[in-house]
Design a protein around this motif. Structure first.
Motif, short mmCIF file in Angstrom:
data_model
loop_
_atom_site.label_atom_id
_atom_site.label_comp_id
_atom_site.label_asym_id
_atom_site.label_seq_id
_atom_site.Cartn_x
_atom_site.Cartn_y
_atom_site.Cartn_z
N VAL A 4 0.86 -1.19 0.00
CA VAL A 4 0.00 0.00 0.00
C VAL A 4 0.89 1.23 0.00
N THR A 5 0.68 2.07 -1.02
CA THR A 5 1.48 3.28 -1.14
C THR A 5 0.67 4.44 -0.58
N VAL A 6 1.33 5.29 0.20
CA VAL A 6 0.65 6.49 0.70
C VAL A 6 1.36 7.69 0.10
N ILE A 130 4.54 1.95 1.62
CA ILE A 130 5.54 2.87 1.09
C ILE A 130 4.97 4.28 1.12
N PRO A 131 5.26 5.04 2.19
CA PRO A 131 4.88 6.46 2.15
C PRO A 131 5.84 7.20 1.22
N MET A 132 5.27 8.03 0.35
CA MET A 132 6.12 8.77 -0.59
C MET A 132 5.96 10.25 -0.33
N VAL A 160 7.64 -0.67 6.84
CA VAL A 160 7.41 0.68 6.34
C VAL A 160 8.70 1.16 5.69
N LEU A 161 8.64 1.34 4.37
CA LEU A 161 9.78 1.85 3.63
C LEU A 161 9.40 3.23 3.09
N LEU A 249 9.32 -5.95 0.44
CA LEU A 249 9.78 -4.92 1.36
C LEU A 249 10.56 -5.54 2.51
N GLY A 250 10.05 -6.62 3.03
CA GLY A 250 10.73 -7.31 4.13
C GLY A 250 12.12 -7.75 3.72
#
Lengths: 445, 451
Positions: A4-6, A130-132, A160-161, A249-250
């Motif tokens: 999930v991208t934020v 992935i917060p951008m 969380v990347l 991601l992990g």
């Protein structure tokens, strides 16, 4: 497994849209069905009519950029953003981190968490977030940091990347260094890893590598999106036992960011060319990897103008912990992702050379290798390198130095105090980052 | 979409304000034709409050084509004027009309979905604009403390025909220093010089070049008012300033610059909030394909003393911060190239060596393919303020005309001396910063981490 991208703030929403665009067109072109379906499952969900909607939450404090990104997505015809996945207000954060973090973030916490929750529910298995965002402004940086904190609180066992865009050194926002320092210091505690693109470096790629005469933010964003997609698209990893990894991601975090003091990651990719030239070029793995290795150790993001003189210092050269040390960039860990034809025969020994790594990890552990036989984004062969190295040390140090000089005169501090960030908070953030700088400077020992 | 409320006070304020509404409507009508963004049109312009203690100007507006835009609830007038007396405007009318003003402001604010900013427009030299205008400023701070207050203040030139203009200006300055978030000072003489320059260009232009007549800077042609009043050209320039400052809030772009970002980035210390504006281009030639060199010329011009809206040369003083708002088809690479090119010749304060705030808005103003607004927080305002102080002291020493002020109920001599001190302190603060200009300031010693 789904990501999930934020997308936060103007930059996050603009880059995010380009990212989904590259991913969707790459998945479409790919002749391999498994690759495409893994990619789509990872980043999109399918509606009952068969349309692909991005697994994304769009957040901004003013509506114009989100509207623009949603329209552009819909125009692609291949994918779009879901109608109800966005949250915006009428008025921006005023480039004020304190306003974003202490006022706007908390005020809109429930609404944003709700959107994230709904998106997470659509995932069979959640791979992480992935917060951008950018670090220079007010929303991406301030609200983005707050949202990252919320993700951490609500989903403590998810990865969380954060993808961060650093501004041009010569200024887009005058208080950018303050906003950056506050963001980075806080994210260091909250995030698993920070994958950074610097506008200056990407700009050089556009002008010297791609030879663009007039460069727009759209051009920068497409380069970033291409590199990010090169990292995130499906690949076979050592742990995935012959299938595309379900835990990208992990695995990335454990490959690169296992030490809490070292979380800064940068990316570079090869080849990078104007799409018109791709058809006329042939690539060989030895040449690509040789250049990529030199790009890593000379800390340059492009093939054009590589300094071949830079070499790892000989083992006999005593301990140094300076920022420059002959221009050599020491790595803590590297993740090399190869995509396309003949990946299984590519010789990657150059990246296992102990001389390019700091001495604490055995090179076998320091290097991770992912492969995918599917050509990526029209390149017959391409490689992406994600490094945890000293590459960001100088830019980080510059950022802290400028912020500190400004802080010494207390310029603009009243603007932050107004919204609840005190001089103490600033000092704490400076201290954290000096710690990070010191840690990275020591990598050459 | 955020809204701003424009409060125009006094003769000058109302004349400039009207040019602004006229040009703004024209800009949106032009953009609308191309089918872009009609949200901007609907909400941004509903919000104006017009205040004058004489009826002439406001009545003129109500009879003119702009009568459609305003309704009587937005107006506040009286008949006798302020006699060029700040105290009458600030104290007499200020008290008498306090409630009425607050009501009108509240109403205008209520019309707004999301009120971001108050734009106050008034002159400094007269009585109503300067006195009542600054009273409105305090009221805005009291009633709407969280909303940004940006004042466009017209400063009188030395040759101003109002004898007491130095008194009015200094008394008003103190209010601006204490209650405004940002002030955009504009000097009449600069506007006169710019208008003359445009007129020379349009009459003596090089053969083969054609001056575009429909450009918003040079004419009211195509605008709603058929007759051009004498100050129209000068007021157009100020109106354009407001148009450009708000462009990012009204249209889209790849790097938005909101009004609250302007205050945030350009005001490092609360009192030092005087931002020198400069606008380019002031005239355009009709060749549409502008090669890069012309674009670069636009950037160079923004820093030349001929384009500043006060008589000052920012290049010779010290920059504390600078904002560049670009409109039109200009990309980030053009912006970066020009910043790099110009930077070496611009002295910046030691702790803000790369202090640029930049914005890119894709919609250009009518009649231009691109434009640039620069706002500089620069110590070059110091000479302007010092001159003002000198003119004030010349009168004050002799107590000339003082009784007109002291006769006003609520006015005391201490207000004069306090205003003078406030101005002197402000000048001092700029002076301290100027003193650092030649010095090489080393980096502040960094925190050291024990290992």
């Amino acid at each position: 497994m789904s990501v999930v991208t934020v997308q936060l703030g103007q930059c996050g929403n603009q880059v995010g849209q380009e990212l989904f665009d590259v991913i969707s067109s790459d998945a479409q072109d790919g002749q391999r069905k498994t690759y495409s379906s893994v990619s789509r499952e990872r980043f999109f969900r399918q509606t009952s009519q068969g349309d692909f909607e991005a697994r994304a939450v769009l957040v901004d404090m003013e509506p114009k950029v989100i509207n623009h990104s949603m329209n552009r997505a819909a125009k692609s015809g291949r994918w779009r953003y879901a109608e109800a996945s966005h949250f915006s207000q009428k008025q921006g954060s005023g480039n004020n981190w304190a306003n974003g973090f202490r006022v706007l973030g908390p005020r809109h916490r429930d609404a944003v968490e709700e959107l994230v929750r709904r998106e997470v529910e659509h995932c069979d298995v959640l791979a992480g977030f992935i917060p951008m965002m950018s670090v220079a402004g007010g929303t991406g940086s301030g609200v983005g940091t707050f949202v990252t904190q919320c993700l951490r609180d609500v989903y403590p066992s998810s990865f969380v990347l954060n993808h961060l865009t650093w501004p041009y050194g010569t200024g887009e926002v005058i208080v950018q260094n303050y906003n950056s320092v506050l963001t980075l210091a806080h994210l260091y505690q909250l995030s698993d890893a920070l994958l950074v693109h610097e506008n200056d470096a990407v700009h050089r790629i556009c002008s010297q590598q791609l030879n663009l005469k007039q460069i727009s933010f759209g051009d920068l964003n497409r380069v970033i999106a291409h590199q990010l997609a090169g990292v995130l698209q499906p690949a076979l990893t050592p742990d995935s036992c012959g299938a595309y990894s379900g835990n990208p991601l992990g695995e990335l975090v454990s490959a690169l960011a296992c030490h809490p003091e070292y979380k800064l990651l940068s990316a570079c990719s090869i080849p990078q060319m104007a799409s018109a030239s791709i058809a006329f070029s042939t690539f060989s793995w030895p040449a690509l990897l040789k250049h990529l290795r030199q790009m890593l150790i000379a800390n340059t993001k492009m093939e054009e103008g590589i300094d071949w003189q830079v070499r790892p210092p000989p083992a006999s050269a005593g301990r140094t912990s300076s920022l420059t040390a002959g221009g050599f960039n020491a790595s803590l860990a590297n993740l090399l992702i190869l995509r396309g034809k003949d990946v299984y025969s590519a010789e990657t020994g150059g990246f296992e050379d102990p001389a390019i790594y700091t001495s604490w990890l055995p090179p076998a552990e320091a290097l991770s290798l992912w492969k995918s036989p599917v050509p990526f984004d029209k390149y017959e062969k391409s490689a992406t390198l994600v490094s945890n190295s000293q590459a960001l040390l100088r830019p980080l140090d510059d950022m802290v130095r400028k912020a500190w000089n400004m802080f010494a005169s207390r310029a603009y501090i009243h603007q932050y105090v107004k919204f609840g960030i005190s001089e103490e908070d600033f000092l704490d953030s400076f201290t954290s980052l000096e710690q990070v700088i010191s840690s990275y400077a020591q990598l050459q020992c | 979409m955020t809204q701003s409320v424009v409060v125009q006070v006094g003769q000058c304020g109302n004349q400039v304000g009207c040019r602004f509404w006229d040009l703004a409507l024209r800009e949106h009508a032009h953009v609308n034709k191309r089918g872009l963004y009609d949200e901007a049109l609907s909400s941004f312009f509903r919000n104006a409050v017009l205040i004058d203690m004489e009826e002439g100007v406001v009545n003129g507006i109500l009879q003119g084509p702009l009568r459609e835009v305003f309704d009587s609830t937005q107006l506040l007038t009286d008949v006798s004027g302020s006699g060029n007396n700040w105290a009458v405007g600030h104290l007499t009318y200020g008290s008498a009309y306090r409630e009425a003003i607050v009501n009108k402001l509240r109403k205008a604010a209520e019309h707004c979905d999301c009120l971001q900013c108050f734009f106050l427009i008034h002159s400094m030299g007269g009585g109503t604009g300067s006195g009542l205008g600054t009273r409105v400023l305090s009221l805005l701070e009291e009633e709407f403390p969280d909303v940004c207050r940006i004042v466009t203040a017209m400063y009188p030139s030395a040759e101003d025909d109002v004898i007491t203009s130095p008194y009015n200006s200094v008394l008003a300055m103190r209010e601006l220093t204490e209650h405004a978030d940002c002030v955009l000072p504009v000097e009449n003489q600069s506007l006169v010089d710019i208008v003359n320059k445009i007129s020379v260009m349009s009459h003596g232009a090089k053969p083969g070049s054609v001056l575009r007549k429909d450009s918003t800077v040079t004419s009211g042609q195509g605008s709603l008012s058929p007759t051009e009043k004498p100050f129209d050209a000068m007021n157009n320039i100020v109106a354009n300033l407001l148009l450009n400052i708000t462009s990012s809030a009204r249209f889209e772009g790849s790097l938005n610059m909101d009004l609250n970002e302007i205050a945030m980035n350009l005001v490092p210390f609360p009192r030092l909030h005087y931002l020198v504006p400069s606008l380019t281009p002031l005239y355009t030639l009709a060749d549409v394909n502008i090669p890069t060199r012309r674009l670069d010329q636009m950037f160079s011009d923004a820093f030349s003393k001929d384009h500043q809206l006060i008589r000052a040369d920012p290049k010779r003083s010290l920059y504390l911060a600078c904002a560049l708002m670009v409109r039109g088809n200009v990309q980030v690479s053009d912006l970066r190239r020009n910043i790099e090119r110009l930077r070496p010749s611009l002295p910046f304060v030691s702790w803000n060596q790369e202090g640029w705030k930049t914005g890119l808005c894709s919609v250009p103003p009518v009649g231009h393919s691109h434009s640039l607004l620069a706002l500089a927080n620069n110590t070059c305002v110091k000479p302007t303020f010092m001159e003002l102080r000198d003119r004030f002291t010349k009168l004050y020493r002799k107590k000339a005309h003082l009784h007109h002020y002291l006769d006003v109920d609520g006015m005391e001599q201490s207000i004069f001396s306090e205003s003078l001190s406030s101005l002197s302190e402000l000048i001092d603060e700029y002076h301290q910063l100027d003193a650092t200009k030649a010095r090489l300031i080393p980096d502040a010693p960094r925190l050291s981490i024990a290992r």
